[in-house]
Design an enzyme around this catalytic site. Structure first.
Site, PDB file in Angstrom:
ATOM      1  N   LYS A   1      90.857 -21.815 -42.311  1.00  0.00           N
ATOM      2  CA  LYS A   1      90.013 -23.015 -42.321  1.00  0.00           C
ATOM      3  C   LYS A   1      88.876 -22.815 -43.316  1.00  0.00           C
ATOM      4  O   LYS A   1      88.003 -21.968 -43.122  1.00  0.00           O
ATOM      5  CB  LYS A   1      89.411 -23.256 -40.929  1.00  0.00           C
ATOM      6  CG  LYS A   1      88.455 -24.441 -40.949  1.00  0.00           C
ATOM      7  CD  LYS A   1      87.502 -24.371 -39.784  1.00  0.00           C
ATOM      8  CE  LYS A   1      86.182 -25.091 -39.971  1.00  0.00           C
ATOM      9  NZ  LYS A   1      85.868 -25.734 -41.191  1.00  0.00           N
TER      10      LYS A   1
ATOM     11  N   GLU B   1      81.821 -10.981 -40.611  1.00  0.00           N
ATOM     12  CA  GLU B   1      80.897 -10.683 -41.710  1.00  0.00           C
ATOM     13  C   GLU B   1      79.817 -11.747 -41.615  1.00  0.00           C
ATOM     14  O   GLU B   1      80.077 -12.922 -41.878  1.00  0.00           O
ATOM     15  CB  GLU B   1      81.665 -10.728 -43.033  1.00  0.00           C
ATOM     16  CG  GLU B   1      80.968  -9.992 -44.137  1.00  0.00           C
ATOM     17  CD  GLU B   1      80.098 -10.923 -44.946  1.00  0.00           C
ATOM     18  OE1 GLU B   1      78.891 -11.015 -44.615  1.00  0.00           O
ATOM     19  OE2 GLU B   1      80.611 -11.549 -45.876  1.00  0.00           O
TER      20      GLU B   1
ATOM     21  N   CYS C   1      75.105 -13.871 -48.475  1.00  0.00           N
ATOM     22  CA  CYS C   1      74.796 -13.141 -47.240  1.00  0.00           C
ATOM     23  C   CYS C   1      74.062 -11.841 -47.538  1.00  0.00           C
ATOM     24  O   CYS C   1      73.248 -11.405 -46.745  1.00  0.00           O
ATOM     25  CB  CYS C   1      76.069 -12.885 -46.445  1.00  0.00           C
ATOM     26  SG  CYS C   1      77.377 -12.197 -47.460  1.00  0.00           S
TER      27      CYS C   1
ATOM     28  N   GLU D   1      66.991 -15.199 -41.922  1.00  0.00           N
ATOM     29  CA  GLU D   1      67.778 -15.432 -43.144  1.00  0.00           C
ATOM     30  C   GLU D   1      67.510 -16.862 -43.620  1.00  0.00           C
ATOM     31  O   GLU D   1      67.808 -17.826 -42.909  1.00  0.00           O
ATOM     32  CB  GLU D   1      69.264 -15.257 -42.825  1.00  0.00           C
ATOM     33  CG  GLU D   1      70.150 -15.433 -44.025  1.00  0.00           C
ATOM     34  CD  GLU D   1      71.620 -15.190 -43.709  1.00  0.00           C
ATOM     35  OE1 GLU D   1      72.102 -15.694 -42.686  1.00  0.00           O
ATOM     36  OE2 GLU D   1      72.273 -14.505 -44.507  1.00  0.00           O
TER      37      GLU D   1
HETATM   38  P1  NDP Z   1      78.557 -21.436 -40.100  1.00  0.00           P
HETATM   39  O1  NDP Z   1      78.559 -20.044 -39.609  1.00  0.00           O
HETATM   40  O2  NDP Z   1      78.300 -22.527 -39.153  1.00  0.00           O
HETATM   41  O3  NDP Z   1      79.953 -21.778 -40.815  1.00  0.00           O
HETATM   42  C1  NDP Z   1      80.836 -20.844 -41.370  1.00  0.00           C
HETATM   43  C2  NDP Z   1      82.267 -21.274 -41.084  1.00  0.00           C
HETATM   44  O4  NDP Z   1      82.511 -21.254 -39.682  1.00  0.00           O
HETATM   45  C3  NDP Z   1      82.585 -22.686 -41.511  1.00  0.00           C
HETATM   46  O5  NDP Z   1      83.944 -22.750 -41.886  1.00  0.00           O
HETATM   47  C4  NDP Z   1      82.360 -23.483 -40.251  1.00  0.00           C
HETATM   48  O6  NDP Z   1      83.048 -24.700 -40.246  1.00  0.00           O
HETATM   49  C5  NDP Z   1      82.937 -22.530 -39.218  1.00  0.00           C
HETATM   50  N1  NDP Z   1      82.413 -22.717 -37.865  1.00  0.00           N
HETATM   51  C6  NDP Z   1      81.207 -23.170 -37.475  1.00  0.00           C
HETATM   52  N2  NDP Z   1      81.099 -23.155 -36.134  1.00  0.00           N
HETATM   53  C7  NDP Z   1      82.253 -22.655 -35.663  1.00  0.00           C
HETATM   54  C8  NDP Z   1      82.747 -22.380 -34.359  1.00  0.00           C
HETATM   55  N3  NDP Z   1      82.003 -22.587 -33.274  1.00  0.00           N
HETATM   56  N4  NDP Z   1      83.982 -21.879 -34.226  1.00  0.00           N
HETATM   57  C9  NDP Z   1      84.732 -21.631 -35.313  1.00  0.00           C
HETATM   58  N5  NDP Z   1      84.328 -21.888 -36.569  1.00  0.00           N
HETATM   59  C10 NDP Z   1      83.104 -22.369 -36.750  1.00  0.00           C
HETATM   60  O7  NDP Z   1      77.542 -21.516 -41.280  1.00  0.00           O
HETATM   61  P2  NDP Z   1      76.816 -22.836 -41.806  1.00  0.00           P
HETATM   62  O8  NDP Z   1      77.674 -23.398 -42.823  1.00  0.00           O
HETATM   63  O9  NDP Z   1      76.415 -23.760 -40.715  1.00  0.00           O
HETATM   64  O10 NDP Z   1      75.487 -22.219 -42.379  1.00  0.00           O
HETATM   65  C11 NDP Z   1      74.409 -21.945 -41.503  1.00  0.00           C
HETATM   66  C12 NDP Z   1      73.765 -20.631 -41.852  1.00  0.00           C
HETATM   67  O11 NDP Z   1      74.715 -19.585 -41.732  1.00  0.00           O
HETATM   68  C13 NDP Z   1      73.269 -20.499 -43.267  1.00  0.00           C
HETATM   69  O12 NDP Z   1      72.011 -21.038 -43.429  1.00  0.00           O
HETATM   70  C14 NDP Z   1      73.272 -19.020 -43.442  1.00  0.00           C
HETATM   71  O13 NDP Z   1      72.095 -18.484 -42.898  1.00  0.00           O
HETATM   72  C15 NDP Z   1      74.462 -18.561 -42.645  1.00  0.00           C
HETATM   73  N6  NDP Z   1      75.658 -18.352 -43.454  1.00  0.00           N
HETATM   74  C16 NDP Z   1      76.024 -17.091 -43.742  1.00  0.00           C
HETATM   75  C17 NDP Z   1      77.107 -16.871 -44.554  1.00  0.00           C
HETATM   76  C18 NDP Z   1      77.530 -15.503 -44.917  1.00  0.00           C
HETATM   77  O14 NDP Z   1      78.166 -15.341 -45.941  1.00  0.00           O
HETATM   78  N7  NDP Z   1      77.257 -14.515 -44.117  1.00  0.00           N
HETATM   79  C19 NDP Z   1      77.867 -17.958 -45.129  1.00  0.00           C
HETATM   80  C20 NDP Z   1      77.450 -19.261 -44.706  1.00  0.00           C
HETATM   81  C21 NDP Z   1      76.377 -19.418 -43.914  1.00  0.00           C
HETATM   82  P3  NDP Z   1      82.327 -26.024 -40.822  1.00  0.00           P
HETATM   83  O15 NDP Z   1      82.084 -25.780 -42.249  1.00  0.00           O
HETATM   84  O16 NDP Z   1      83.342 -27.065 -40.562  1.00  0.00           O
HETATM   85  O17 NDP Z   1      81.064 -26.199 -40.036  1.00  0.00           O
END
Ligand code: NDP
Length: 819
Positions: free
Chosen positions: A191, A266, A300, A397
């Site tokens: 996904k 991660e 990240c 973060e």
């Molecule tokens: P999320 O952790 O919400 O999203 C990452 C992925 O997980 C997306 O594909 C999202 O889908 C999916 N997802 C979200 N909730 C669920 C769930 N309950 N069960 C399964 N899958 C899920 O990150 P955000 O995009 O909301 O970003 C928020 C914050 O997260 C950022 O500000 C940053 O601090 C951190 N972040 C960290 C990253 C890293 O590389 N470590 C990358 C991205 C964000 P969908 O896109 O449909 O919501």
């Protein structure tokens, strides 16, 4: 602008990459479908979600919104495909992965444009970093597919893998996940993030192009609540690989607890960028640009905390401000642009909120004098000074182009400040004194340490976090283990079959009750035997205490619990441990942290010494096993002897589990060093009271961890008898702490404990689930047996590198060289 004006200002002119091929590809493929079984399917919901160009705020297209019916269909396709994909020779999988890499390269220009349009990141980054690294990953893992049979002969694929990726490196995260999964023979349902699905859809098209067998890769676009959650909970998904926020990672840990699904997470970070006063400050300034303004800081492992030695802080900050004035922000497709757009209005708002909070908390904010484009979602590079380490902006973060700076005076203070975070993803250290830099690197709690460089990635070098930055590694050989299981794991052996058969002749021991059935052996032991063997039952009042900080400590509760033999005779008592005993034991284990930095030679010596002292008491320990379990004496001797052999194995491994030196495509080397995890909790199995205990304790301490151990609840006396063995073997106080009592009550306290870094639990399935659930609090690493016993006597199940990997986390230290 005239040529003369350009000469005067030395400004770059615009150098835009054409958007047309990307837009044309989008038009051709509308309406986008879901990629299931190599076919484009309409979403069951009939719904579509918008995909926005963050640089304009305008709709690019719409992508299909999958729901749980589509998840079921994709998982079913992946299950069917696994039947063959998991069995074809590694060479065949290598050919497919190689073809993927080649086709990525062929489509690299289109992929780079699509990524910049969809995510807002500068084309320079997508073209020169994201897409080349994607290809590199598939080439690298084509190699591991080829080598799997010879290099991982005892491992098998996990099965169907659910992969959930974020929006910050859409195609690169896809590659990090799909390449190793396919190489090891798994099939995938992936996904993408809802904001950035386009390159994943182009990737799906490439799968068709190369003729990947149907169902091996399935791609479902849509919302987290519809797709992500359904994938996480799906009973036929055997592993979840996730990159994203720590909060969602925590939810995934909880949702999969007790299910037996493997997970790798991660998560977020707040990585330190440490500058010593002898560093080359011009390089440092460029390093900071890469650390925090690369991908608009939506990284990240972004170096978001600048820690500068006090005497050069003002000078460096001044140089940084000058450089920030020259950063170029704007159209991501412009090749002269340094900083692109923020991925979404929501993310932009969150950055602004945290920046406002920083100002309210008293930090000093500085931004360049130029203005951001007004169309689209842009945020200027931002620098905070006068930041106090406990404030929100120093701890949370921000995931945007915002740098907070703090100062330190000494290397020790630098390490303390650097580690003052709940995260542990990465760090970078800048100094021209390589001795200093290499001294600091192992002291940093971070999965990657870059010396005089930052944000370098390569398929050969594992990436992943310590602490709340998650667990598991992506990249390198260590990344493979996330996608395999030991072959023996499918052979679920019933507990009763694990014990040596009654007529075992595996050891002749020194006693004379061998070859007897357990009952008569026990009778002989309890009451003296006709063959002259006189048992020496311990007096009931000789109650072993807890073993905490190298001392025998009374239980806080003041209560004891009776220990019974299989006939329900009381054979002894042990202390009834409680929360306070655990707290003291965890404190003692922390106080012994010097164990990790001692030499591996020293640890090996102590393990040999423990083995030596155990062997001098072999008969006594064997009798104790018979007494507690009623098993034949010969079996018990075999258990003691195997325990001694196991101690020898881990003494041998102590200085041989060494990691690797990687040679990524740069001038330099990456040291991949397995490090101790820290304070580990271990709940021992009931089967094999001594061997189960030794098999878990020995690898963990061999790798430098300090422990709080709950011995077998039924038969703890073999472990408590070890107190004296430890005391006479030079084991430093606090390295092994033992708390007896109700295993599940004590395990729960340990799993909840925020100062415990990892927990192993070998016991009933229900409690495995509770341990995994509770571990989400501080995202401690867990290793549980889901109620399946191991044959601890078997060297494949009972010892080996699996135990060493679970005892360590790999730190990758990047050391570029050359003048
Ligand atoms: P999320 O952790 O919400 O999203 C990452 C992925 O997980 C997306 O594909 C999202 O889908 C999916 N997802 C979200 N909730 C669920 C769930 N309950 N069960 C399964 N899958 C899920 O990150 P955000 O995009 O909301 O970003 C928020 C914050 O997260 C950022 O500000 C940053 O601090 C951190 N972040 C960290 C990253 C890293 O590389 N470590 C990358 C991205 C964000 P969908 O896109 O449909 O919501």
């Amino acid at each position: 602008m005239s040529v003369m004006e350009i000469f005067e200002t030395m400004e770059y002119g615009p150098a835009p990459e054409a958007a047309a091929p990307g837009l044309a590809w989008i038009k051709e493929h509308e309406p986008f479908g879901l990629f299931i079984n190599n076919q484009w399917m309409k979403p069951a919901s009939g719904q579509y979600i918008e995909s926005i160009n963050p640089a304009t705020g305008k709709q690019l297209t719409k992508v299909a919104a999958a729901n749980s019916d589509d998840v079921d269909a994709a998982v079913a396709a992946a299950c069917t495909a696994f039947e063959t994909w998991g069995k074809i020779p590694g060479h065949a999988r290598a050919r497919y992965l190689y073809a993927i890499a080649r086709h990525i390269q062929k489509h690299s220009r289109l992929l780079a444009v699509l990524e910049s349009l969809d995510n807002g990141k500068p084309i320079r980054e997508t073209r020169d970093i994201d897409i080349p690294l994607v290809a590199r990953h598939f080439y690298y893992y084509a190699g591991w597919a080829q080598l799997m049979e010879s290099q991982l002969p005892d491992y098998q694929p996990v099965g169907v893998v659910g992969q959930i990726i974020p929006w910050n490196f859409p195609l690169l995260m896809l590659a990090w996940k799909i390449a190793p999964a396919l190489a090891m023979g798994n099939t995938v349902v992936l996904k993408p993030a809802r904001y950035t699905s386009l390159t994943a859809l182009k990737f799906a098209e490439i799968m068709q192009e190369i003729g990947l067998p149907p169902g091996v890769v399935n791609i479902l676009t849509g919302e987290a609540s519809q797709v992500g959650e359904a994938l996480v909970r799906h009973p036929d998904v055997n592993k979840i690989a996730f990159t994203g926020s720590t909060d969602v990672g925590r939810n995934i840990r909880r949702a999969t607890a007790g299910s037996g699904k493997k997970i790798s997470l991660e998560l977020g970070g707040k990585s330190p960028f440490i500058v010593f006063d002898d560093a080359d400050l011009d390089s440092v300034v460029e390093g900071v640009v890469d650390a925090i303004w690369f991908n608009q800081g939506q990284v990240c492992c972004a170096g978001s905390r600048l820690l500068v030695q006090e005497n050069i802080a003002n000078h460096l900050i001044e140089k940084l401000r000058v450089r920030m004035e020259h950063l170029r922000i704007g159209n991501p497709l412009d090749k002269a642009v340094d900083v692109g757009a923020i991925v979404s209005p929501g993310q932009l708002k969150e950055i602004q909120r945290l920046v406002n909070q920083g100002v309210e908390e008293g930090a000093v904010m500085w931004q360049p004098s130029w203005a951001c484009p007004t169309e689209g979602y842009f945020f200027p590079p931002t620098l905070f000074t006068n930041v106090s380490p406990a404030t929100t902006i120093a701890q949370v973060e921000i995931f945007g182009p915002v740098l907070v700076s703090m100062t330190f005076r000494t290397p020790t203070e630098a390490v303390e400040l650097a580690n003052n975070t709940r995260y542990g993803l990465a760090a970078s250290v800048w100094s021209d004194n390589i001795n200093l830099a290499l001294d600091i690197a192992p002291k940093l709690k971070a999965g990657s340490v870059w010396i005089n460089c930052t944000n370098l990635f390569d398929a050969s070098s594992g990436f992943g976090g310590y602490r709340e930055s998650g667990f598991g590694r992506e990249g390198g050989k260590e990344g493979l283990y996330e996608y395999v299981r030991p072959k023996w794991e499918t052979l679920a052996t019933p507990l009763e079959e694990l014990h040596i058969a009654k007529d075992s002749t595996s050891s002749n021991g020194s006693g004379s009750v061998q070859d007897q059935d357990p009952e008569s052996a026990f009778q002989d032991l309890a009451f003296g035997s006709s063959n002259g063997y006189i048992a020496t039952l311990p007096a009931i009042d000789r109650t072993p205490k807890m073993f905490i900080g190298g001392k025998q400590a009374r239980p806080d509760s003041g209560f004891c619990r009776d220990i019974y033999d299989p006939e329900w005779h009381v054979i002894g008592q042990v202390g009834e441990g409680n929360r306070k005993d655990i707290r003291n034991a965890v404190e003692a284990a922390h106080a012994a942290s010097g164990w990790a930095v001692g030499t591996t030679h020293n640890r090996a010596q102590i393990l040999y010494y423990i083995a030596e002292n155990l062997s001098t008491r072999e008969d006594e320990f064997a009798r104790r096993i018979v007494q507690q379990t009623g098993r034949p004496y010969a079996d018990a001797v075999a258990e003691v002897q195997t325990s001694i052999s196991r101690l020898f194995s881990y003494a041998a491994w102590a200085d041989k589990f060494e990691g690797a030196v990687h040679r990524p495509p740069m001038r330099g080397a990456v040291l991949a060093m397995p490090e101790a995890i820290g304070v580990m909790a271990i709940a021992c199995p009931d089967e094999y009271p001594l061997l189960g205990f030794i098999s878990l304790v020995a690898p963990a301490i061999a790798m430098g961890n300090t422990l709080v151990v709950i011995p077998s609840q039924q038969s703890p006396l073999s472990a408590t008898d070890c107190y004296q063995v430890f005391e006479t073997s030079d084991l430093p106080n606090g390295v092994v702490n033992i708390v007896t009592g109700d295993r599940d009550t004590l395990s729960q306290v340990l799993a909840d404990h925020d100062d415990v870094d990892a927990m192993w639990y070998f016991g009933p399935a229900e409690e495995c689930k509770n341990v995994e659930l509770a571990s989400a609090g501080n995202m401690k690493r867990t290793w549980v047996n889901y109620g399946h016993p191991r044959n601890w006597l078997d060297p494949i199940q009972g010892e080996g590198e699996e135990f060493l990997r679970e005892s360590t986390q790999v730190k990758n230290i990047w050391i570029p060289y050359g003048e």
